[in-house]
Design a protein around this motif. Structure first.
Motif, PDB file in Angstrom:
ATOM      1  N   THR A  15      -7.466  13.728  -5.221  1.00 24.24           N
ATOM      2  CA  THR A  15      -6.890  13.658  -3.882  1.00 24.24           C
ATOM      3  C   THR A  15      -7.326  12.377  -3.186  1.00 24.24           C
ATOM      4  OG1 THR A  15      -6.917  16.065  -3.709  1.00 24.24           O
ATOM      5  CG2 THR A  15      -6.720  14.843  -1.657  1.00 24.24           C
ATOM      6  N   PHE A  16      -8.605  12.068  -3.257  1.00 28.91           N
ATOM      7  CA  PHE A  16      -9.133  10.853  -2.645  1.00 28.91           C
ATOM      8  C   PHE A  16      -8.501   9.616  -3.274  1.00 28.91           C
ATOM      9  CE2 PHE A  16     -12.466   7.551  -2.244  1.00 28.91           C
ATOM     10  CZ  PHE A  16     -12.484   7.469  -0.866  1.00 28.91           C
ATOM     11  N   GLU A  17      -8.378   9.611  -4.594  1.00 35.54           N
ATOM     12  CA  GLU A  17      -7.771   8.488  -5.302  1.00 35.54           C
ATOM     13  C   GLU A  17      -6.315   8.279  -4.853  1.00 35.54           C
ATOM     14  OE1 GLU A  17      -6.506   8.476  -9.696  1.00 35.54           O
ATOM     15  OE2 GLU A  17      -8.536   7.625  -9.702  1.00 35.54           O
ATOM     16  N   ALA A  18      -5.552   9.366  -4.736  1.00 37.24           N
ATOM     17  CA  ALA A  18      -4.152   9.275  -4.309  1.00 37.24           C
ATOM     18  C   ALA A  18      -4.041   8.730  -2.887  1.00 37.24           C
ATOM     19  CB  ALA A  18      -3.477  10.637  -4.408  1.00 37.24           C
ATOM     20  N   LEU A  19      -4.941   9.145  -2.026  1.00 36.03           N
ATOM     21  CA  LEU A  19      -4.924   8.653  -0.643  1.00 36.03           C
ATOM     22  C   LEU A  19      -5.266   7.168  -0.576  1.00 36.03           C
ATOM     23  CD1 LEU A  19      -6.540  11.673   1.222  1.00 36.03           C
ATOM     24  CD2 LEU A  19      -4.155  10.944   1.283  1.00 36.03           C
ATOM     25  N   ILE A  20      -6.218   6.735  -1.377  1.00 40.18           N
ATOM     26  CA  ILE A  20      -6.592   5.318  -1.425  1.00 40.18           C
ATOM     27  C   ILE A  20      -5.420   4.492  -1.937  1.00 40.18           C
ATOM     28  CG2 ILE A  20      -8.074   3.609  -2.561  1.00 40.18           C
ATOM     29  CD1 ILE A  20      -9.489   5.190  -0.362  1.00 40.18           C
ATOM     30  N   TYR A  21      -4.776   4.940  -3.015  1.00 38.99           N
ATOM     31  CA  TYR A  21      -3.615   4.218  -3.550  1.00 38.99           C
ATOM     32  C   TYR A  21      -2.478   4.182  -2.534  1.00 38.99           C
ATOM     33  CZ  TYR A  21      -5.649   4.074  -8.239  1.00 38.99           C
ATOM     34  OH  TYR A  21      -6.449   3.832  -9.325  1.00 38.99           O
ATOM     35  N   SER A  22      -2.290   5.271  -1.834  1.00 41.98           N
ATOM     36  CA  SER A  22      -1.232   5.337  -0.830  1.00 41.98           C
ATOM     37  C   SER A  22      -1.486   4.308   0.266  1.00 41.98           C
ATOM     38  CB  SER A  22      -1.164   6.746  -0.240  1.00 41.98           C
ATOM     39  OG  SER A  22      -0.209   6.821   0.764  1.00 41.98           O
ATOM     40  N   TYR A  23      -2.701   4.238   0.736  1.00 38.60           N
ATOM     41  CA  TYR A  23      -3.056   3.273   1.781  1.00 38.60           C
ATOM     42  C   TYR A  23      -2.917   1.844   1.257  1.00 38.60           C
ATOM     43  CZ  TYR A  23      -5.644   0.666   5.265  1.00 38.60           C
ATOM     44  OH  TYR A  23      -6.006  -0.250   6.212  1.00 38.60           O
ATOM     45  N   SER A  24      -3.413   1.600   0.059  1.00 35.40           N
ATOM     46  CA  SER A  24      -3.319   0.259  -0.523  1.00 35.40           C
ATOM     47  C   SER A  24      -1.869  -0.163  -0.714  1.00 35.40           C
ATOM     48  CB  SER A  24      -4.042   0.219  -1.871  1.00 35.40           C
ATOM     49  OG  SER A  24      -5.417   0.451  -1.704  1.00 35.40           O
ATOM     50  N   ALA A  25      -1.039   0.767  -1.164  1.00 33.56           N
ATOM     51  CA  ALA A  25       0.378   0.473  -1.376  1.00 33.56           C
ATOM     52  C   ALA A  25       1.078   0.180  -0.055  1.00 33.56           C
ATOM     53  CB  ALA A  25       1.066   1.628  -2.088  1.00 33.56           C
ATOM     54  N   MET A  26       0.666   0.863   0.995  1.00 31.96           N
ATOM     55  CA  MET A  26       1.261   0.631   2.307  1.00 31.96           C
ATOM     56  C   MET A  26       1.078  -0.837   2.708  1.00 31.96           C
ATOM     57  SD  MET A  26       0.492   2.622   5.900  1.00 31.96           S
ATOM     58  CE  MET A  26      -1.163   1.968   6.074  1.00 31.96           C
ATOM     59  N   LYS A  27      -0.063  -1.405   2.355  1.00 30.63           N
ATOM     60  CA  LYS A  27      -0.328  -2.797   2.675  1.00 30.63           C
ATOM     61  C   LYS A  27       0.308  -3.740   1.653  1.00 30.63           C
ATOM     62  CE  LYS A  27      -4.633  -3.638   3.600  1.00 30.63           C
ATOM     63  NZ  LYS A  27      -6.087  -3.606   3.600  1.00 30.63           N
ATOM     64  N   ALA A  28       0.166  -3.440   0.375  1.00 30.28           N
ATOM     65  CA  ALA A  28       0.616  -4.343  -0.686  1.00 30.28           C
ATOM     66  C   ALA A  28       2.135  -4.368  -0.847  1.00 30.28           C
ATOM     67  CB  ALA A  28      -0.034  -3.953  -2.009  1.00 30.28           C
ATOM     68  N   CYS A  29       2.792  -3.259  -0.566  1.00 29.18           N
ATOM     69  CA  CYS A  29       4.237  -3.145  -0.813  1.00 29.18           C
ATOM     70  C   CYS A  29       5.024  -3.011   0.489  1.00 29.18           C
ATOM     71  CB  CYS A  29       4.504  -1.952  -1.723  1.00 29.18           C
ATOM     72  SG  CYS A  29       3.615  -2.011  -3.284  1.00 29.18           S
ATOM     73  N   LYS A  30       4.519  -3.620   1.524  1.00 27.13           N
ATOM     74  CA  LYS A  30       5.125  -3.486   2.850  1.00 27.13           C
ATOM     75  C   LYS A  30       6.582  -3.964   2.873  1.00 27.13           C
ATOM     76  CE  LYS A  30       3.850  -4.338   7.613  1.00 27.13           C
ATOM     77  NZ  LYS A  30       2.821  -4.894   8.476  1.00 27.13           N
ATOM     78  N   LYS A  31       6.841  -5.106   2.270  1.00 25.09           N
ATOM     79  CA  LYS A  31       8.186  -5.679   2.260  1.00 25.09           C
ATOM     80  C   LYS A  31       9.155  -4.789   1.467  1.00 25.09           C
ATOM     81  CE  LYS A  31       9.125  -9.068  -0.450  1.00 25.09           C
ATOM     82  NZ  LYS A  31       9.207 -10.323  -1.176  1.00 25.09           N
ATOM     83  N   GLU A  32       8.712  -4.301   0.316  1.00 23.37           N
ATOM     84  CA  GLU A  32       9.554  -3.457  -0.528  1.00 23.37           C
ATOM     85  C   GLU A  32       9.868  -2.125   0.158  1.00 23.37           C
ATOM     86  OE1 GLU A  32       6.900  -5.112  -1.498  1.00 23.37           O
ATOM     87  OE2 GLU A  32       7.463  -6.292  -3.262  1.00 23.37           O
ATOM     88  N   ARG A  33       8.871  -1.573   0.834  1.00 15.14           N
ATOM     89  CA  ARG A  33       9.073  -0.306   1.539  1.00 15.14           C
ATOM     90  C   ARG A  33      10.059  -0.488   2.691  1.00 15.14           C
ATOM     91  NH1 ARG A  33       7.659   2.381   5.954  1.00 15.14           N
ATOM     92  NH2 ARG A  33       7.450   4.635   5.834  1.00 15.14           N
ATOM     93  N   ALA A  34       9.895  -1.579   3.445  1.00 11.96           N
ATOM     94  CA  ALA A  34      10.786  -1.839   4.573  1.00 11.96           C
ATOM     95  C   ALA A  34      12.232  -1.996   4.093  1.00 11.96           C
ATOM     96  CB  ALA A  34      10.334  -3.083   5.324  1.00 11.96           C
ATOM     97  N   SER A  35      12.408  -2.675   2.988  1.00 11.32           N
ATOM     98  CA  SER A  35      13.743  -2.872   2.429  1.00 11.32           C
ATOM     99  C   SER A  35      14.356  -1.537   2.012  1.00 11.32           C
ATOM    100  CB  SER A  35      13.649  -3.814   1.228  1.00 11.32           C
ATOM    101  OG  SER A  35      14.892  -3.969   0.620  1.00 11.32           O
ATOM    102  N   PHE A  36      13.568  -0.680   1.376  1.00 13.01           N
ATOM    103  CA  PHE A  36      14.045   0.644   0.954  1.00 13.01           C
ATOM    104  C   PHE A  36      14.385   1.513   2.162  1.00 13.01           C
ATOM    105  CE2 PHE A  36      13.040   5.108  -0.057  1.00 13.01           C
ATOM    106  CZ  PHE A  36      14.066   5.352  -0.967  1.00 13.01           C
ATOM    107  N   VAL A  37      13.518   1.538   3.151  1.00 10.35           N
ATOM    108  CA  VAL A  37      13.742   2.351   4.353  1.00 10.35           C
ATOM    109  C   VAL A  37      14.996   1.885   5.080  1.00 10.35           C
ATOM    110  CG1 VAL A  37      12.812   2.902   6.641  1.00 10.35           C
ATOM    111  CG2 VAL A  37      11.342   3.054   4.637  1.00 10.35           C
ATOM    112  N   LEU A  38      15.183   0.571   5.183  1.00 12.62           N
ATOM    113  CA  LEU A  38      16.371   0.038   5.834  1.00 12.62           C
ATOM    114  C   LEU A  38      17.641   0.439   5.070  1.00 12.62           C
ATOM    115  CD1 LEU A  38      17.553  -1.688   8.098  1.00 12.62           C
ATOM    116  CD2 LEU A  38      17.247  -3.676   6.613  1.00 12.62           C
TER     117      LEU A  38
END
Length: 74
Positions: A15-38
């Motif tokens: 659970t802790f590992e998944a939360l850390i990856y989720s947070y890291s991905a939020m920062k590292a993949c910000k552009k990709e996420r924004a494009s998908f959400v749009l």
């Protein structure tokens, strides 16, 4: 929320590992996420044909997988 539902019954370490990856991905993949959400916010991506956003989803998942891989190799 999706991650939390899938983590029910998982060990504390996983659970802790998944939360850390989720947070890291939020920062590292910000552009990709924004494009998908749009894309998903458009009428075609939302209600018409979700496959319109397949490229954006693929880019986001590729970014996430790369971030996880590089995190594990450190």
């Amino acid at each position: 929320i999706y991650i939390i539902k899938n983590m029910q019954g998982a060990s504390t370490d996983k659970t802790f590992e998944a939360l850390i990856y989720s947070y890291s991905a939020m920062k590292a993949c910000k552009k990709e996420r924004a494009s998908f959400v749009l894309c998903r916010a458009t009428p075609n991506g939302k209600e018409g044909d979700p496959s319109v956003c397949e490229t954006h989803a693929n880019n986001l998942l590729t970014c996430y997988a790369g971030m996880v891989q590089s995190s594990k190799s450190k």
